[in-house]
Write a protein that holds these residues in place. Structure first.
Motif, short mmCIF file in Angstrom:
data_model
loop_
_atom_site.label_atom_id
_atom_site.label_comp_id
_atom_site.label_asym_id
_atom_site.label_seq_id
_atom_site.Cartn_x
_atom_site.Cartn_y
_atom_site.Cartn_z
N CYS A 263 89.01 -29.57 -130.53
CA CYS A 263 88.39 -28.58 -131.42
C CYS A 263 88.95 -27.18 -131.18
CB CYS A 263 86.87 -28.58 -131.21
SG CYS A 263 86.03 -30.06 -131.84
N VAL A 264 89.18 -26.82 -129.92
CA VAL A 264 89.76 -25.51 -129.62
C VAL A 264 91.14 -25.40 -130.28
CG1 VAL A 264 90.72 -24.04 -127.80
CG2 VAL A 264 88.48 -25.13 -127.49
N PHE A 265 91.94 -26.45 -130.14
CA PHE A 265 93.24 -26.44 -130.79
C PHE A 265 93.09 -26.32 -132.31
CE2 PHE A 265 96.62 -28.67 -133.04
CZ PHE A 265 97.75 -28.02 -132.55
N GLY A 266 92.16 -27.08 -132.88
CA GLY A 266 91.95 -27.03 -134.32
C GLY A 266 91.52 -25.66 -134.81
N ILE A 267 90.68 -24.97 -134.04
CA ILE A 267 90.23 -23.63 -134.43
C ILE A 267 91.43 -22.69 -134.56
CG2 ILE A 267 88.98 -21.59 -133.62
CD1 ILE A 267 86.93 -23.58 -132.37
N PHE A 268 92.30 -22.70 -133.56
CA PHE A 268 93.45 -21.79 -133.57
C PHE A 268 94.50 -22.22 -134.59
CE2 PHE A 268 91.45 -20.40 -129.77
CZ PHE A 268 91.93 -19.13 -129.50
N TYR A 269 94.69 -23.52 -134.75
CA TYR A 269 95.76 -24.00 -135.63
C TYR A 269 95.41 -23.80 -137.10
CZ TYR A 269 99.55 -26.95 -137.31
OH TYR A 269 100.67 -27.41 -137.95
N THR A 270 94.13 -23.86 -137.44
CA THR A 270 93.73 -23.80 -138.85
C THR A 270 93.16 -22.46 -139.26
OG1 THR A 270 91.50 -24.64 -138.38
CG2 THR A 270 93.22 -26.27 -138.85
N ALA A 271 92.95 -21.53 -138.32
CA ALA A 271 92.28 -20.26 -138.65
C ALA A 271 92.99 -19.49 -139.74
CB ALA A 271 92.14 -19.40 -137.39
N ALA A 272 94.32 -19.39 -139.66
CA ALA A 272 95.06 -18.59 -140.64
C ALA A 272 95.07 -19.21 -142.03
CB ALA A 272 96.49 -18.35 -140.15
N PRO A 273 95.37 -20.51 -142.18
CA PRO A 273 95.47 -21.06 -143.55
C PRO A 273 94.15 -21.49 -144.16
CG PRO A 273 96.20 -22.71 -141.98
CD PRO A 273 95.90 -21.47 -141.19
N SER A 274 93.12 -21.81 -143.35
CA SER A 274 91.91 -22.39 -143.94
C SER A 274 90.67 -22.05 -143.12
CB SER A 274 92.04 -23.92 -144.06
OG SER A 274 90.83 -24.49 -144.49
N TYR A 275 89.81 -21.21 -143.68
CA TYR A 275 88.56 -20.85 -143.01
C TYR A 275 87.63 -22.06 -142.95
CZ TYR A 275 84.42 -18.11 -141.78
OH TYR A 275 83.31 -17.62 -141.15
N SER A 276 87.64 -22.91 -143.98
CA SER A 276 86.78 -24.09 -143.98
C SER A 276 87.13 -25.04 -142.84
CB SER A 276 86.90 -24.83 -145.32
OG SER A 276 86.37 -24.06 -146.37
N TRP A 277 88.42 -25.28 -142.62
CA TRP A 277 88.83 -26.16 -141.53
C TRP A 277 88.47 -25.55 -140.18
CZ3 TRP A 277 89.74 -31.05 -141.15
CH2 TRP A 277 90.23 -31.77 -142.24
N MET A 278 88.65 -24.25 -140.04
CA MET A 278 88.28 -23.62 -138.79
C MET A 278 86.80 -23.81 -138.51
SD MET A 278 88.54 -19.63 -137.56
CE MET A 278 86.91 -19.21 -138.19
N MET A 279 85.95 -23.61 -139.53
CA MET A 279 84.51 -23.78 -139.34
C MET A 279 84.15 -25.25 -139.09
SD MET A 279 83.20 -21.00 -139.06
CE MET A 279 81.69 -21.88 -138.69
N PHE A 280 84.91 -26.16 -139.63
CA PHE A 280 84.71 -27.58 -139.32
C PHE A 280 84.83 -27.81 -137.82
CE2 PHE A 280 87.04 -31.47 -138.26
CZ PHE A 280 86.14 -32.44 -138.66
N PHE A 281 85.92 -27.29 -137.22
CA PHE A 281 86.12 -27.49 -135.79
C PHE A 281 85.10 -26.72 -134.95
CE2 PHE A 281 90.44 -28.63 -137.31
CZ PHE A 281 90.54 -29.87 -136.72
N VAL A 282 84.70 -25.54 -135.41
CA VAL A 282 83.66 -24.79 -134.69
C VAL A 282 82.35 -25.57 -134.68
CG1 VAL A 282 82.19 -22.74 -134.81
CG2 VAL A 282 84.66 -22.51 -135.11
N THR A 283 81.99 -26.16 -135.81
CA THR A 283 80.73 -26.91 -135.91
C THR A 283 80.75 -28.16 -135.05
OG1 THR A 283 80.42 -26.09 -138.17
CG2 THR A 283 79.13 -28.00 -137.51
#
Length: 499
Positions: A263-283
């Motif tokens: 999830c930590v990796f997903g937050i950083f990897y997706t933060a720039a292109p997709s806020y929805s994906w970042m929030m998915f990993f945060v949740t």
């Protein structure tokens, strides 16, 4: 699937996993409690995620300053744990100051987020004053660990320095973006806090956190509404996965730790292109942490969705009634700055082609790329698939296509100007003047006035390859600017709407 030039997002994500893992491991080896370890992991994540100064030296200073705001906030939050009214008042003061601090650039932005999240973490963990020493120890070790990874083991920024971001839109008083957003965010968080406590007097802070994060990196009413929608989408999908993955794990340490790292990796990897994906990993990560704390159940995830909806509605209400800025106003300002960058690029290229070795259009091309990114973000509400404004969506898409074409021609012209074999050509004078006239008509209020004189070129034989390429770019740029005038100047209020 989004492009990752130089694999920068990949390297940043891997580095974040290493930094957060090292911070948590240090806390565990020191025998700190689980809440302290979680606080340390969060501090490391925030240090790696939010510190974005343009130079490595300034990043190091900002990282070192994080305890200066984090420690006092932790002390206040734990001391006020049993005094709800005062705690809520102080929380809203932290919100206001945290957003207002963004006026001091990336450092103020990072310090404001860190202060808010330290207060948020104490609510998440129900921390009390007796836990304060080990929370301090965990945060200090986490910042040291993340700093060691970021500035010692793996300094990505030293090899690939981040481009300087364009300055914020100019304004004064309540119209200043940071001041306006400080009032908006405080109002939104106040609404979220009040309604969130009616929904749940134990997990109300999720609503406040939602309202806060929606206001990060937004500039207009439309941007805020779209960001709120994307946060809800990411939260819902994260809850579904949490029900399928986090709940069955029951907080098992080893698999939970692995999934949190993912999830930590997903937050950083997706933060720039997709806020929805970042929030998915945060949740998903939040669900896993609740599992470690032994309080996770399906009802808690459902409550997470309810609080997210409350926070999003609070943000929507705030941008509608508190010092609102329309999508039209924000977008028009960024477009004007982008066109000004095209003008500067053309002028510098013309000077270079005329023989001025000191002229360099390259910085203006880089600035143009960054400004077009701002335009895209500002236009996102109109370009969103669910936008019902079909005519305005079509015009906004047309504007973006023309601006991208302007950038392409400006890059090509700058490349020709940088070629030492490119020759001077008297025809370039007339072409530059026509481009300048077209730009002035778009940038100047009302399109009136006279353009600035173009650079003078020596008369040399026609049909030199360098001159021909420069002329082709100038002719295409002129045609694009003339086409861009139609969506920008005809019924401009209808282009971007009062979104």
């Amino acid at each position: 699937m989004a492009p990752d030039p130089g694999r920068l997002r990949l390297r940043t994500g891997v580095r974040a996993v290493i930094g957060v893992s090292l911070a948590v491991a240090a806390a565990e080896l020191c025998g700190l409690s689980l809440p302290a370890s979680i606080t340390g992991g969060l501090a490391a994540l925030l240090a790696l995620f939010t510190v974005g100064d343009p130079t490595v030296r300034r990043q190091a200073v900002s990282t070192a300053l994080l305890p200066a705001v984090g420690f006092p906030v932790l002390a206040l939050a734990t001391a006020l744990h049993g005094v709800p009214l005062l705690r809520d008042t102080v929380f809203l003061m932290v919100v206001f100051c945290g957003v207002y601090a963004r006026r001091w650039g990336p450092r103020g932005h990072a310090l404001g987020i860190f202060a808010f999240m330290m207060f948020f973490a104490t609510q998440f963990l129900h921390a009390v004053p007796a836990q304060l020493p080990e929370l301090y120890q965990a945060v200090a070790m986490a910042l040291a660990a993340s700093g060691l990874v970021r500035f010692g083991f793996w300094c990505i920024e030293r090899r690939t320095p981040p481009p300087a971001q364009p300055a914020p839109l100019a304004a004064r008083g309540l119209a200043r973006p940071t001041t306006r957003q400080a009032f908006q965010a405080t109002f939104a968080c106040g609404v979220a806090l009040a309604v969130g406590q009616l929904v749940s007097d134990e997990r109300w802070y999720w609503a406040v956190g939602t309202a806060w994060w929606i206001f990060v990196n937004t500039a207009s009413r439309g941007e805020t509404l779209v960001r709120g929608f994307r946060r809800v989408v990411g939260t819902v999908t994260g809850i579904v996965v949490g029900l399928l993955v986090a709940v069955p794990l029951h907080g098992a340490p080893a698999p939970t730790a692995v999934l949190v790292a993912v999830c930590v990796f997903g937050i950083f990897y997706t933060a720039a292109p997709s806020y929805s994906w970042m929030m998915f990993f945060v949740t998903v990560m939040a669900g896993l942490l609740y599992g470690l704390l032994g309080v996770l159940h399906p009802g808690l995830l459902a409550l997470r969705f309810e609080q997210t909806a409350v926070g999003a509605l609070g943000a929507a209400l705030a941008v509608a009634v508190v010092l609102p800025v329309t999508t039209h106003a924000a977008t028009d300002a960024w477009i004007q700055r982008a066109l000004l960058a095209v003008r500067h690029c053309t002028a510098e290229s013309a000077r270079r082609l005329a023989g001025d070795e000191s002229a360099d259009p390259t910085p203006h091309v880089a600035e143009l790329e960054l400004l077009l990114g701002k335009v895209r973000v500002s236009l996102a509400p109109l370009l969103h698939p669910l936008s019902p404004l079909r005519a305005r969506k079509a015009r906004a898409r047309e504007v973006m296509v023309f601006l991208d074409d302007c950038a392409r021609q400006a890059r090509g012209l700058a490349a020709v100007a940088a070629d030492p074999a490119a020759s001077h050509d008297a025809r370039l004078t007339a072409a530059c003047q026509r481009v300048e006239t077209a730009l002035y008509a778009l940038v100047a209020p009302g399109g009136g006035g006279a353009p600035v004189a173009a650079a003078a070129f020596d008369a040399v034989p026609h049909h030199h390859p360098g001159a021909e390429r420069a002329l082709a770019h100038l002719h295409d740029l002129e045609a694009t600017l003339i086409s861009l005038a139609a969506p920008l100047r005809s019924n401009p209020r209808g282009v971007f709407a009062e979104a």
